[in-house]
Motif scaffolding. Sequence first.
Motif, PDB file in Angstrom:
ATOM      1  N   LYS A   1       6.795   8.105  -6.676  1.00 53.22           N
ATOM      2  CA  LYS A   1       6.597   6.668  -6.505  1.00 53.22           C
ATOM      3  C   LYS A   1       5.129   6.290  -6.497  1.00 53.22           C
ATOM      4  N   HIS A   2       4.305   7.110  -5.837  1.00 54.68           N
ATOM      5  CA  HIS A   2       2.906   6.735  -5.651  1.00 54.68           C
ATOM      6  C   HIS A   2       1.952   7.482  -6.572  1.00 54.68           C
ATOM      7  N   GLY A   3       2.465   8.444  -7.328  1.00 52.45           N
ATOM      8  CA  GLY A   3       1.640   9.131  -8.301  1.00 52.45           C
ATOM      9  C   GLY A   3       0.597  10.052  -7.715  1.00 52.45           C
ATOM     10  N   ARG A   4       0.781  10.455  -6.490  1.00 55.87           N
ATOM     11  CA  ARG A   4      -0.171  11.391  -5.862  1.00 55.87           C
ATOM     12  C   ARG A   4       0.472  12.058  -4.663  1.00 55.87           C
ATOM     13  N   ILE A   5      -0.105  13.169  -4.264  1.00 55.20           N
ATOM     14  CA  ILE A   5       0.352  13.876  -3.069  1.00 55.20           C
ATOM     15  C   ILE A   5      -0.157  13.140  -1.838  1.00 55.20           C
ATOM     16  N   ILE A   6       0.722  12.919  -0.886  1.00 57.68           N
ATOM     17  CA  ILE A   6       0.330  12.268   0.361  1.00 57.68           C
ATOM     18  C   ILE A   6       0.206  13.334   1.446  1.00 57.68           C
ATOM     19  N   PRO A   7      -0.965  13.480   2.077  1.00 58.39           N
ATOM     20  CA  PRO A   7      -1.119  14.484   3.141  1.00 58.39           C
ATOM     21  C   PRO A   7      -0.094  14.271   4.243  1.00 58.39           C
ATOM     22  N   SER A   8       0.264  15.351   4.927  1.00 58.20           N
ATOM     23  CA  SER A   8       1.329  15.238   5.925  1.00 58.20           C
ATOM     24  C   SER A   8       1.130  16.216   7.073  1.00 58.20           C
ATOM     25  N   LEU A   9       1.821  15.921   8.164  1.00 55.47           N
ATOM     26  CA  LEU A   9       1.931  16.780   9.340  1.00 55.47           C
ATOM     27  C   LEU A   9       3.409  16.877   9.685  1.00 55.47           C
ATOM     28  N   ALA A  10       3.816  17.984  10.307  1.00 53.79           N
ATOM     29  CA  ALA A  10       5.222  18.175  10.658  1.00 53.79           C
ATOM     30  C   ALA A  10       5.349  18.608  12.113  1.00 53.79           C
ATOM     31  N   PHE A  11       6.497  18.252  12.713  1.00 52.68           N
ATOM     32  CA  PHE A  11       6.767  18.550  14.112  1.00 52.68           C
ATOM     33  C   PHE A  11       8.180  19.103  14.223  1.00 52.68           C
TER      34      PHE A  11
ATOM     35  N   CYS B   1       0.836  -1.199   0.000  1.00 51.39           N
ATOM     36  CA  CYS B   1       0.000   0.000   0.000  1.00 51.39           C
ATOM     37  C   CYS B   1       0.873   1.252   0.000  1.00 51.39           C
ATOM     38  N   ALA B   2       0.299   2.333  -0.491  1.00 52.21           N
ATOM     39  CA  ALA B   2       0.923   3.642  -0.340  1.00 52.21           C
ATOM     40  C   ALA B   2       0.557   4.206   1.025  1.00 52.21           C
ATOM     41  N   PRO B   3       1.413   5.015   1.621  1.00 52.63           N
ATOM     42  CA  PRO B   3       1.031   5.657   2.886  1.00 52.63           C
ATOM     43  C   PRO B   3      -0.188   6.559   2.684  1.00 52.63           C
ATOM     44  N   GLU B   4      -1.001   6.644   3.704  1.00 46.25           N
ATOM     45  CA  GLU B   4      -2.134   7.575   3.692  1.00 46.25           C
ATOM     46  C   GLU B   4      -1.766   8.900   4.347  1.00 46.25           C
ATOM     47  N   LEU B   5      -0.689   8.900   5.131  1.00 42.62           N
ATOM     48  CA  LEU B   5      -0.259  10.088   5.864  1.00 42.62           C
ATOM     49  C   LEU B   5       1.238   9.999   6.100  1.00 42.62           C
ATOM     50  N   LEU B   6       1.927  11.129   5.976  1.00 44.01           N
ATOM     51  CA  LEU B   6       3.344  11.207   6.297  1.00 44.01           C
ATOM     52  C   LEU B   6       3.536  12.125   7.500  1.00 44.01           C
ATOM     53  N   LEU B   7       4.365  11.708   8.420  1.00 43.08           N
ATOM     54  CA  LEU B   7       4.712  12.513   9.585  1.00 43.08           C
ATOM     55  C   LEU B   7       6.182  12.888   9.463  1.00 43.08           C
ATOM     56  N   TRP B   8       6.472  14.195   9.452  1.00 40.51           N
ATOM     57  CA  TRP B   8       7.836  14.697   9.302  1.00 40.51           C
ATOM     58  C   TRP B   8       8.313  15.259  10.639  1.00 40.51           C
ATOM     59  N   PHE B   9       9.542  14.931  11.004  1.00 37.42           N
ATOM     60  CA  PHE B   9      10.123  15.370  12.272  1.00 37.42           C
ATOM     61  C   PHE B   9      11.435  16.091  11.992  1.00 37.42           C
ATOM     62  N   PHE B  10      11.607  17.251  12.639  1.00 36.44           N
ATOM     63  CA  PHE B  10      12.780  18.091  12.374  1.00 36.44           C
ATOM     64  C   PHE B  10      13.456  18.496  13.675  1.00 36.44           C
ATOM     65  N   ASP B  11      14.766  18.574  13.628  1.00 30.91           N
ATOM     66  CA  ASP B  11      15.573  19.043  14.756  1.00 30.91           C
ATOM     67  C   ASP B  11      15.888  20.521  14.524  1.00 30.91           C
ATOM     68  N   SER B  12      15.317  21.386  15.351  1.00 26.72           N
ATOM     69  CA  SER B  12      15.598  22.823  15.223  1.00 26.72           C
ATOM     70  C   SER B  12      16.875  23.217  15.951  1.00 26.72           C
ATOM     71  N   ARG B  13      17.514  22.252  16.607  1.00 25.86           N
ATOM     72  CA  ARG B  13      18.836  22.428  17.232  1.00 25.86           C
ATOM     73  C   ARG B  13      18.824  23.529  18.305  1.00 25.86           C
TER      74      ARG B  13
END
Length: 431
Positions: free
Chosen positions: A232-242, A181-193
């Motif tokens: 890869k999946h041919g579409r935009i995957i909704p996402s959230l970021a932290f 399956c393709a992901p239904e949601l992506l969660l992005w995590f960032f280090d602001s240092r």
Amino acid sequence: MLLALLLLGPVLAAPSRQIPVPKLAQAEQDDGFASKPLSFTRDGTFQISIFEDLHFGENAWDTWGPQQDINSVAVINKVLDRESPGLVVLNGDLITGENTFLENSTLYLDQIVQPLVERRLTWASTYGNHDHSFNISGEGILERERRWPNARTQNMVPGRDAGVSNYYLPVYAAECNEMNCAPELLLWFFDSRGGFYFQERHPDGSQVGQPDWVGVSVVNWFEQTNQQFVAKHGRIIPSLAFVHIPTEASQALQVENGQDSVNRNYQPGINDDYPVAQQAQGWCADGRNDGTCAYGGQDVPFMQAIVSTPGLMAVFSGHDHGATWCYKWDHLVPGMTVAGTGVNLCFGQHSGYGGYGNWIRGSRQVSVDLRTLRDNWEAQTWIRLESGDVVGSVSLNATYGNDWYPATPNDKTFCPTWSFQKKINPVRRRI
């Protein structure tokens, strides 16, 4: 404070090691627990509980420090007694690193995650400025986290200028995984240092400050990786970021029309930190950090990446303990060079009894539903307080910012030893 450390350190170093540590036995039996893909429930929902600014480890040599940690664990338990997340996010400043001893600085992580381990919950972390200091490092915290099979925190971007907690987690529909399956949601995590480099000093003996923004190499990785998902999946995957420290956009929106820019009914939440502290605060555009500049603009590449990522619904930050609102960034704010395209910029609730401020503790919740996510890219969010109450419940949808909501009460809670703390160690704000 430094003098007190020098005088009391040799006497109190041993007691400081006596940090309650949960047993690994059960966790070891659950080996591979966090290797299973994150997934929506069978009814098509996925919920996240965000705990931020826990600030464990303050003044282990005094009465009030350990008591604050006990109270913070109680907050986590009270929230999770009422919420059932599929993922817990620890969104920065897990530990007040400048207060910790080198030999045990990362052991506080075990206290933080004990309520999660007991509930068989999985978690993911970002690191904040207080997690990077002379006696503690993001690498050290990550190593400690990885002792627990519940942990999903990773380091996907190498290099000194990247920080540590930069990675993504895909979320699949129930019964799906990356094989079919393709992901239904992506969660992005960032280090602001931010904070200081681990065990580094200048020739004059002063500690070496670390930049406090998302690095360019991380931005490049984010953009390239997201494009790979689309290809890869041919579409935009909704996402959230932290990310722990918010960008300049949060402050610009907050002050655009003065103190009332954040409306108590259209962007409900506490708005006591005015203005909020942003990435690159105090840095100069040429890279100097000598107190001569208010803001260096080094977070512009990250902001450009945020607004140019279709499907990114919201970015969740902490750092400013007295801010708990969400604001839709959908225009060019005067004085900025990056125009918003509709992403929501949200603060959570100060979760720990450590750190500055007496605002009632709690945890922002975020829920997405496949029935609306695939078409409308929207999320529901609310704050669960340690009292059990729910405040600031809003829909981050196409009309957020125009929809009326009840105002959030500005309640306070106090640690029993707070009056003693104020006398001996006034807490500094947002450094």
